[in-house]
Scaffold this active site. Sequence first.
Site, PDB file in Angstrom:
ATOM      1  N   ASP A 115     -13.041   5.092   1.966  1.00  0.00           N
ATOM      2  CA  ASP A 115     -11.582   5.079   2.091  1.00  0.00           C
ATOM      3  C   ASP A 115     -11.027   6.504   2.078  1.00  0.00           C
ATOM      4  O   ASP A 115     -10.909   7.121   1.020  1.00  0.00           O
ATOM      5  CB  ASP A 115     -11.001   4.252   0.932  1.00  0.00           C
ATOM      6  CG  ASP A 115      -9.467   4.207   0.956  1.00  0.00           C
ATOM      7  OD1 ASP A 115      -8.856   4.810   1.855  1.00  0.00           O
ATOM      8  OD2 ASP A 115      -8.892   3.567   0.056  1.00  0.00           O
ATOM      9  N   ASP A 140       0.879  -1.162   0.000  1.00  0.00           N
ATOM     10  CA  ASP A 140       0.000   0.000   0.000  1.00  0.00           C
ATOM     11  C   ASP A 140       0.917   1.213   0.000  1.00  0.00           C
ATOM     12  O   ASP A 140       1.526   1.551   1.014  1.00  0.00           O
ATOM     13  CB  ASP A 140      -0.878  -0.031   1.254  1.00  0.00           C
ATOM     14  CG  ASP A 140      -1.698   1.247   1.418  1.00  0.00           C
ATOM     15  OD1 ASP A 140      -1.677   2.098   0.508  1.00  0.00           O
ATOM     16  OD2 ASP A 140      -2.351   1.384   2.474  1.00  0.00           O
ATOM     17  N   LYS A 153       3.340  11.175  -3.797  1.00  0.00           N
ATOM     18  CA  LYS A 153       2.201  10.561  -4.486  1.00  0.00           C
ATOM     19  C   LYS A 153       1.263  11.621  -5.070  1.00  0.00           C
ATOM     20  O   LYS A 153       0.587  11.378  -6.056  1.00  0.00           O
ATOM     21  CB  LYS A 153       1.447   9.677  -3.494  1.00  0.00           C
ATOM     22  CG  LYS A 153       0.314   8.863  -4.095  1.00  0.00           C
ATOM     23  CD  LYS A 153      -0.246   7.927  -3.047  1.00  0.00           C
ATOM     24  CE  LYS A 153      -1.472   7.173  -3.514  1.00  0.00           C
ATOM     25  NZ  LYS A 153      -1.971   6.280  -2.445  1.00  0.00           N
ATOM     26  N   GLU A 165      -7.281   0.670  -4.038  1.00  0.00           N
ATOM     27  CA  GLU A 165      -7.201   0.532  -2.585  1.00  0.00           C
ATOM     28  C   GLU A 165      -8.507   0.030  -1.942  1.00  0.00           C
ATOM     29  O   GLU A 165      -8.465  -0.921  -1.162  1.00  0.00           O
ATOM     30  CB  GLU A 165      -6.744   1.864  -1.966  1.00  0.00           C
ATOM     31  CG  GLU A 165      -5.265   2.107  -2.262  1.00  0.00           C
ATOM     32  CD  GLU A 165      -4.841   3.571  -2.178  1.00  0.00           C
ATOM     33  OE1 GLU A 165      -5.645   4.401  -1.717  1.00  0.00           O
ATOM     34  OE2 GLU A 165      -3.707   3.871  -2.574  1.00  0.00           O
TER      35      GLU A 165
END
Lengths: 519, 180
Positions: A189, A4, A66, A167
């Site tokens: 999420d 992850d 990211k 994810e």
Amino acid sequence: MGIDLGTSYSCVAIIEDGVPTVIPNEWGERTHASVVSFMDDGRVLVGNDAKKQIITNPENTVYSAKRLVGRFFFSEEVRKARSVVPYNLVEGPNNSVRIQIRNQLYSPPEVSAIVLKEMRQIVENHTGATVTKAVITVPAYFNDNQRQATKDAGKIAGLDVLRIINEPTAAALTYGFGQGYHQRVALYDLGGGTFDISILDIGDDVFEVISTAGDTYLGGDDFDDRIMHWLADSFQQQQNVDLRQDKYALQKLKEAAEKAKIGLSEHEVVQIHIPLIYTDEAGYSLDFSTTLSRAEFNQMVMDLVQRTFKVCDEALQSARITASDIDCVILVGGPTRLPILRSSVRHYFQKQPLTDVDPDEVVAMGAAIQAHALLDSQQSTFLLDVTPLTLRLGTVGGYTERIIEKNTPIPIDRTRSFTTASDHQERVKIRIYQGESNMADDNVLLGEFEFSGFRVAPRGEVTIEVTFEIDTDGIVNVSARDVETGAQASTTINLSSGLSDYEVAEAMARNDELMVSNR
Amino acid sequence: MPEDPNVHPHWAAETKQIAAHLDELDYFQVLGARHDAPFPELKAKYHQLQRNYHPDSFFTSPDDDLRRAVTAIAKRVAEAYVILKDAEKRAKYVKDITGPERAKKLRYTDESAREQRIEKEQQLGKTPQGRQLWLKAQDSVKKGDLAAAVRDLKTALIFERDNDLFKAKLAELETQLKGG
């Protein structure tokens, strides 16, 4: 292994004795800050140690890479990052982003690769064997550019990237693993930098994603920012000094803000104390102390919480259902520990959300399950995911046409025919976009494709069939052929945010030379 | 080509055959369902086929052709499911494949989408005036006032000269009026 790769923290898991297991590093840490610090002596720190360098070595410490991965230099997100991060961002080839550390330029995937390599190292230390095969997760709402860039990061780290998975879908795999769910599930999420909601139908052995929606500009970091600005405002009121002008002080505020936010998950009120935050003209250093209550915090972030539910509305609408049709809600991501989020989610879905698995670890575990399933052909579960964004073709006048609609199951393909518009035309050029607007400029440009090598003839006589494919990684592939002769046309991609093979090779070589230090 | 030790050679050969002939099948044949199959049945078929052909299950297969074949089948199965899931698209598709141009319309194309949009616009009328007059004409028919309905439709056709549905209804009413 399953990785992850988060905006703020990363986590790695493997299947051990048939059970998905998060692997801690030598110091017992189970999640690792996605931070890379390039030290003066040439060493490179990664993870929670690197995070400590954000304050002492700000120009050479990269966090939240990211947010930059797969983005164009002139995008909103990069503009925003340039105004807040202390490291230097410069423009690279084809409108790409480069991070400048001293005299060296790094692409964002290259920095992510250093984090990925550290995850690999953690697993190898644990198992004592070489491990290269990995499933890496991305936010469900990531576009093609961002998925490509994540895959490039894996390649640079020397990994064999089996699959890029979403994810929330990974989290569903962890929950569904051997539990025999038979229901409609919503995955809420909220990560450090992004928000996703996915709605799945889970049967005995099938995980079918019905719809997904997201906001790649909304995450736990935004909650920290609210506290940070509140702290800066309070300090300004007390001392008449704006700490926002000082990137060093701002980092200290940000650190304190994150700590306060985490504290508020357990306590009604938190004390915030930042020593030596400011030195006045007389050389006298000031500390900063204040308290923050849960109620004050909730008020600060209410609009952010509401924004997540707008996205939930969108996903439910796409699935043509209402919140009451959801059988169970699963919380994913560290920020979902916040009481304000838990109670808001409960209120929205009218259901107590599930939190059985640690929300920081559930995604990595799901990725490990998927890696295992891919390598074991006797796998018992399978995953039917969807593409989160509409794929579009640029047309005249700055407009676009839909090719593959959002929430279409993948893999899928679609074929379109084009005829030549002028005599003896040798090339056909098309531009591909992803997004929900009819206007080209409101979407993300994936690339400009050029086809050649078909017959040269008077206009209108040559028909080229272009196939647009979205593969199981959610990545777009385009190919073309001459309809009459069946000959495959050659495809070149101009204008793309991705790295060229040469750039990847160069980055791999640099990555191999890095002196990654263990404290 | 190395064979996949995990699958029966007959099954592998059959799968490659199916993949090679996908373009000859309509979506119902792809899913193995009747034209009037209810949605839950289509969904079950979709799941069953993905269970058999999902590329993930052949990820490590040494047989490249087999991997290509299952991917092609999985993609077409997904396409069939997406189109048939949508009631409007499904109705248009059934009409297409039972019509004279069946061979050309086995896949739902942009052309099908365009035709469907035109049909829908014609049903309701493209202009607000056209729509209103169309509804008014239907109302008049219900009340038995055919002359009024004819007037409404003629006016509607001023706004939408090419609306075949309006024209057909007008012709029908005029015949009825003459006959009556």
